[in-house]
Design a protein around this motif. Sequence first.
Motif, PDB file in Angstrom:
ATOM      1  N   VAL A 111      -5.199   4.812  -5.870  1.00 15.37           N
ATOM      2  CA  VAL A 111      -5.454   6.110  -5.432  1.00 15.37           C
ATOM      3  C   VAL A 111      -7.021   6.694  -5.683  1.00 15.37           C
ATOM      4  CG1 VAL A 111      -4.948   8.523  -6.191  1.00 15.37           C
ATOM      5  CG2 VAL A 111      -3.044   6.721  -5.650  1.00 15.37           C
ATOM      6  N   GLN A 112      -7.678   6.080  -6.588  1.00 14.52           N
ATOM      7  CA  GLN A 112      -8.998   6.132  -6.986  1.00 14.52           C
ATOM      8  C   GLN A 112      -9.978   5.933  -5.957  1.00 14.52           C
ATOM      9  OE1 GLN A 112      -9.448   4.239 -10.823  1.00 14.52           O
ATOM     10  NE2 GLN A 112     -10.309   6.357 -11.658  1.00 14.52           N
TER      11      GLN A 112
ATOM     12  N   CYS B 105       0.776  -1.055  -0.066  1.00 12.30           N
ATOM     13  CA  CYS B 105      -0.096   0.078   0.134  1.00 12.30           C
ATOM     14  C   CYS B 105       0.695   1.362   0.118  1.00 12.30           C
ATOM     15  CB  CYS B 105      -0.946   0.048   1.325  1.00 12.30           C
ATOM     16  SG  CYS B 105      -2.214  -1.132   1.272  1.00 12.30           S
ATOM     17  N   MET B 106       2.051   1.075   0.343  1.00 14.19           N
ATOM     18  CA  MET B 106       2.937   2.222   0.610  1.00 14.19           C
ATOM     19  C   MET B 106       3.049   3.140  -0.656  1.00 14.19           C
ATOM     20  SD  MET B 106       3.268   2.877   3.888  1.00 14.19           S
ATOM     21  CE  MET B 106       4.421   4.056   3.746  1.00 14.19           C
ATOM     22  N   PRO B 107       3.707   2.597  -1.924  1.00 14.12           N
ATOM     23  CA  PRO B 107       3.559   3.380  -2.947  1.00 14.12           C
ATOM     24  C   PRO B 107       2.318   4.268  -3.372  1.00 14.12           C
ATOM     25  CG  PRO B 107       4.528   1.122  -3.518  1.00 14.12           C
ATOM     26  CD  PRO B 107       3.746   1.238  -2.049  1.00 14.12           C
ATOM     27  N   SER B 108       1.122   3.491  -3.124  1.00 12.54           N
ATOM     28  CA  SER B 108      -0.154   4.430  -3.393  1.00 12.54           C
ATOM     29  C   SER B 108      -0.335   5.589  -2.487  1.00 12.54           C
ATOM     30  CB  SER B 108      -1.138   3.413  -3.298  1.00 12.54           C
ATOM     31  OG  SER B 108      -0.985   2.345  -4.434  1.00 12.54           O
ATOM     32  N   VAL B 109      -0.090   5.037  -1.160  1.00 11.33           N
ATOM     33  CA  VAL B 109      -0.096   6.267  -0.192  1.00 11.33           C
ATOM     34  C   VAL B 109       0.614   7.583  -0.371  1.00 11.33           C
ATOM     35  CG1 VAL B 109       0.104   6.833   2.345  1.00 11.33           C
ATOM     36  CG2 VAL B 109      -1.308   4.711   1.639  1.00 11.33           C
ATOM     37  N   GLU B 110       1.928   7.171  -0.752  1.00 19.29           N
ATOM     38  CA  GLU B 110       3.148   7.960  -1.199  1.00 19.29           C
ATOM     39  C   GLU B 110       2.589   8.962  -2.035  1.00 19.29           C
ATOM     40  OE1 GLU B 110       6.392   5.561  -1.398  1.00 19.29           O
ATOM     41  OE2 GLU B 110       6.947   5.582   0.558  1.00 19.29           O
ATOM     42  N   VAL B 111       2.259   8.302  -3.225  1.00 16.84           N
ATOM     43  CA  VAL B 111       1.653   9.105  -4.671  1.00 16.84           C
ATOM     44  C   VAL B 111       0.364   9.995  -4.136  1.00 16.84           C
ATOM     45  CG1 VAL B 111       0.223   8.752  -6.837  1.00 16.84           C
ATOM     46  CG2 VAL B 111       2.429   7.237  -6.224  1.00 16.84           C
ATOM     47  N   PHE B 112      -0.380   9.367  -3.411  1.00 15.21           N
ATOM     48  CA  PHE B 112      -1.893  10.233  -2.933  1.00 15.21           C
ATOM     49  C   PHE B 112      -1.167  11.312  -2.020  1.00 15.21           C
ATOM     50  CE2 PHE B 112      -5.032  10.993   0.293  1.00 15.21           C
ATOM     51  CZ  PHE B 112      -6.056  11.498  -0.580  1.00 15.21           C
ATOM     52  N   LEU B 113      -0.438  11.202  -1.300  1.00 16.94           N
ATOM     53  CA  LEU B 113      -0.013  12.212  -0.517  1.00 16.94           C
ATOM     54  C   LEU B 113       0.776  13.338  -1.324  1.00 16.94           C
ATOM     55  CD1 LEU B 113       1.001  10.344   2.824  1.00 16.94           C
ATOM     56  CD2 LEU B 113      -0.976  11.867   2.318  1.00 16.94           C
TER      57      LEU B 113
ATOM     58  N   GLN C 245      -2.105  -0.503 -10.645  1.00 13.93           N
ATOM     59  CA  GLN C 245      -2.723  -0.730  -9.442  1.00 13.93           C
ATOM     60  C   GLN C 245      -2.473   0.545  -8.671  1.00 13.93           C
ATOM     61  OE1 GLN C 245      -3.908  -3.786  -8.249  1.00 13.93           O
ATOM     62  NE2 GLN C 245      -4.435  -2.219  -6.457  1.00 13.93           N
ATOM     63  N   THR C 246      -1.443   1.388  -8.650  1.00 10.35           N
ATOM     64  CA  THR C 246      -1.255   2.498  -7.858  1.00 10.35           C
ATOM     65  C   THR C 246      -2.520   3.415  -8.391  1.00 10.35           C
ATOM     66  OG1 THR C 246       0.909   2.426  -7.613  1.00 10.35           O
ATOM     67  CG2 THR C 246       0.218   4.587  -7.233  1.00 10.35           C
TER      68      THR C 246
END
Length: 131
Positions: free
Chosen positions: A113-114, A64-72, A108-109
């Motif tokens: 994010v969606q 999940c971390m890459p997605s959270v990093e992109v979101f932030l 996936q990211t």
Amino acid sequence: MAGTAGGGGRVHRGAQPRGPRKKLRAVARRWAAGGGRDDTCEAARAFGLAPPDPEPEIELWPECMPSVEVFLACATQWRLDAAGNPLGMDYPALEAVMRMLGTADVRQTFADVQVMEAEVLRVFSAAGGAK
């Protein structure tokens, strides 16, 4: 490795979560509620009051971390209506951020994010508008 997810709570890897989408939604709700800009503890201390209890940590799966990093990283990339209410994220900016961060699994990211975007919009809608 630990990081923050707003509201003074911590986000870190390694626990046995109930599912990545649930955790992504939790991070999105935390961000929508204040996104780490909570000055409540400092204000309470300034007036000699006990600070409120910190929010519980959000345990994230490593994937999940890459997605959270992109979101932030895209926190300022929201499309707004004329009244300043969020309509959704700016997808061209999201794509640029994923490219700049070297995101390995872009599909996936983007899907993750969606999920987070939809949760933020739900929180804002329930609260009656933008944060």
